[in-house]
Design an enzyme around this catalytic site. Structure first.
Site, PDB file in Angstrom:
ATOM      1  N   LYS A  51      94.872 121.448  20.820  1.00  0.00           N
ATOM      2  CA  LYS A  51      95.874 120.639  20.120  1.00  0.00           C
ATOM      3  C   LYS A  51      96.499 121.454  18.989  1.00  0.00           C
ATOM      4  O   LYS A  51      97.712 121.405  18.765  1.00  0.00           O
ATOM      5  CB  LYS A  51      95.229 119.355  19.570  1.00  0.00           C
ATOM      6  CG  LYS A  51      94.866 118.353  20.661  1.00  0.00           C
ATOM      7  CD  LYS A  51      93.957 117.227  20.191  1.00  0.00           C
ATOM      8  CE  LYS A  51      93.527 116.378  21.395  1.00  0.00           C
ATOM      9  NZ  LYS A  51      92.564 115.312  21.064  1.00  0.00           N
ATOM     10  N   ASP A  80      97.540 108.353  18.864  1.00  0.00           N
ATOM     11  CA  ASP A  80      96.685 108.178  20.052  1.00  0.00           C
ATOM     12  C   ASP A  80      96.929 106.819  20.720  1.00  0.00           C
ATOM     13  O   ASP A  80      96.526 106.619  21.866  1.00  0.00           O
ATOM     14  CB  ASP A  80      95.209 108.233  19.633  1.00  0.00           C
ATOM     15  CG  ASP A  80      94.515 109.506  20.073  1.00  0.00           C
ATOM     16  OD1 ASP A  80      94.961 110.121  21.057  1.00  0.00           O
ATOM     17  OD2 ASP A  80      93.512 109.875  19.436  1.00  0.00           O
ATOM     18  N   GLN A  98      89.214 112.332  16.555  1.00  0.00           N
ATOM     19  CA  GLN A  98      88.723 112.840  17.835  1.00  0.00           C
ATOM     20  C   GLN A  98      87.469 112.069  18.247  1.00  0.00           C
ATOM     21  O   GLN A  98      86.524 111.930  17.473  1.00  0.00           O
ATOM     22  CB  GLN A  98      88.428 114.349  17.720  1.00  0.00           C
ATOM     23  CG  GLN A  98      88.022 115.012  19.022  1.00  0.00           C
ATOM     24  CD  GLN A  98      89.139 115.057  20.067  1.00  0.00           C
ATOM     25  OE1 GLN A  98      90.315 115.135  19.738  1.00  0.00           O
ATOM     26  NE2 GLN A  98      88.764 114.982  21.323  1.00  0.00           N
TER      27      GLN A  98
HETATM   28  N1  GUN Z   1      88.474 112.404  23.273  1.00  0.00           N
HETATM   29  C1  GUN Z   1      88.774 112.623  24.570  1.00  0.00           C
HETATM   30  N2  GUN Z   1      90.073 112.336  24.792  1.00  0.00           N
HETATM   31  C2  GUN Z   1      90.595 111.936  23.627  1.00  0.00           C
HETATM   32  C3  GUN Z   1      91.888 111.510  23.217  1.00  0.00           C
HETATM   33  O1  GUN Z   1      92.847 111.426  23.992  1.00  0.00           O
HETATM   34  N3  GUN Z   1      92.027 111.185  21.923  1.00  0.00           N
HETATM   35  C4  GUN Z   1      90.996 111.246  21.041  1.00  0.00           C
HETATM   36  N4  GUN Z   1      91.209 110.887  19.777  1.00  0.00           N
HETATM   37  N5  GUN Z   1      89.787 111.632  21.374  1.00  0.00           N
HETATM   38  C5  GUN Z   1      89.591 111.978  22.669  1.00  0.00           C
END
Ligand code: GUN
Length: 282
Positions: A52, A119, A96
């Site tokens: 990211k 998200d 996350q």
């Molecule tokens: N953990 C696995 N996939 C994701 C996601 O799309 N967003 C977040 N915040 N955590 C994750």
């Protein structure tokens, strides 16, 4: 033999378009800004967050990482989120997942300001998706919709089977497909006859997190396969939920792992951050 959906290249093109949008914002003195919170020590999360951060750098999005120890208290996590909610420089906040057990992740998602919830896990955005109002759509389902549309794959009226009912993928995926007029079946660990549910499907989206969950005998000829799985095989190589080698012989389209859904998820996160920055600076 199926057409292999090239999520990697599609995502690259999307990131290039987003860079142009970020450049335009910069001309107005606005630097899009994403804050990412990680709690505890999770190797998979570290890889996701690094990817990211690289995408942010490429596009020109300011990326700030907040790494909290696994002993962090709920109150401290909520305080950090509150500070980021109130920080005008911050356009998007991402917590996350997963976080250590004693912490309540949904309560934390609930406390992220809906305007910064890139998200799409805050109940306001979940609700907006359900009733077809504008808001933030979770990145993986959004990326899958874009991928299907870019390849001109029909969704309207089609039978879509989703494997997995998580809040991150399965449930919002079902809402996205429903909003595109698909007939949706959600399969999960208690589904009695998975093969029966899949056999009829025009599109199968697997987010089970289990290797070889979908095999060639379970799918019909010409099926479209979207593989969200991120598993490791015996050699430690990344693989999806689908028996790719055999299923690709029957499918009309199939996503690979890696290089399918994963890069699209990150591109959609970037897209949501740019959308947030624009909305907050109208
Ligand atoms: N953990 C696995 N996939 C994701 C996601 O799309 N967003 C977040 N915040 N955590 C994750």
């Amino acid at each position: 033999m199926a057409i292999i959906i090239d999520g990697k290249n599609l995502a690259k093109n999307i990131r290039q378009d987003l860079k142009l949008e970020a450049d335009k914002l910069k001309e107005r003195g606005i630097i899009p800004h994403l804050a990412v919170i990680m709690v505890g020590d999770n190797d998979a999360s570290k890889v996701y967050v690094r990817n990211k951060s690289r995408a942010c750098e490429e596009i020109g999005i300011e990326f700030k990482e907040y790494i909290l120890p696994s002993t962090t208290k709920q109150k401290e996590l909520l305080e950090l989120i509150n500070n980021l909610n109130n920080d005008r420089k911050v356009n998007g906040i991402l917590l996350q997942s997963p976080i250590p057990k004693p912490l309540k992740i949904q309560e934390a998602f609930n406390s992220i300001s809906p305007e910064k919830d890139v998200d799409g896990f805050n109940p306001q955005n979940v609700g907006n998706l359900c009733i077809g109002q504008d808001g933030f759509i979770p990145c993986t389902p959004l990326g899958i919709v874009i991928m299907l549309e870019k390849y001109n794959i029909k969704i309207d009226g089609e039978k879509v089977a989703i494997i997995g009912r998580s809040n991150i993928v399965g449930k919002p995926m079902a809402q996205c497909m429903l909003s595109k007029n698909a007939t949706v079946t959600i399969c999960h660990s208690r589904t009695k006859e998975l093969k029966k549910e899949l056999k009829d499907a025009d599109i199968i989206i697997s987010a089970a997190g289990k290797r070889n969950m979908v095999t060639a005998d379970m799918v019909k000829d010409g099926v479209v396969i979207i593989d969200v799985g991120m598993n490791r095989n015996d050699e430690g190589k990344l693989c999806g939920d689908v028996d790719f080698e055999n299923v690709k012989e029957k499918a009309s389209y199939i996503t690979p792992v890696p290089g399918g859904v994963g890069p699209m998820t990150i591109a959609m996160l970037m897209s949501n951050v740019i959308k947030a920055a624009k909305k907050q600076n109208k």
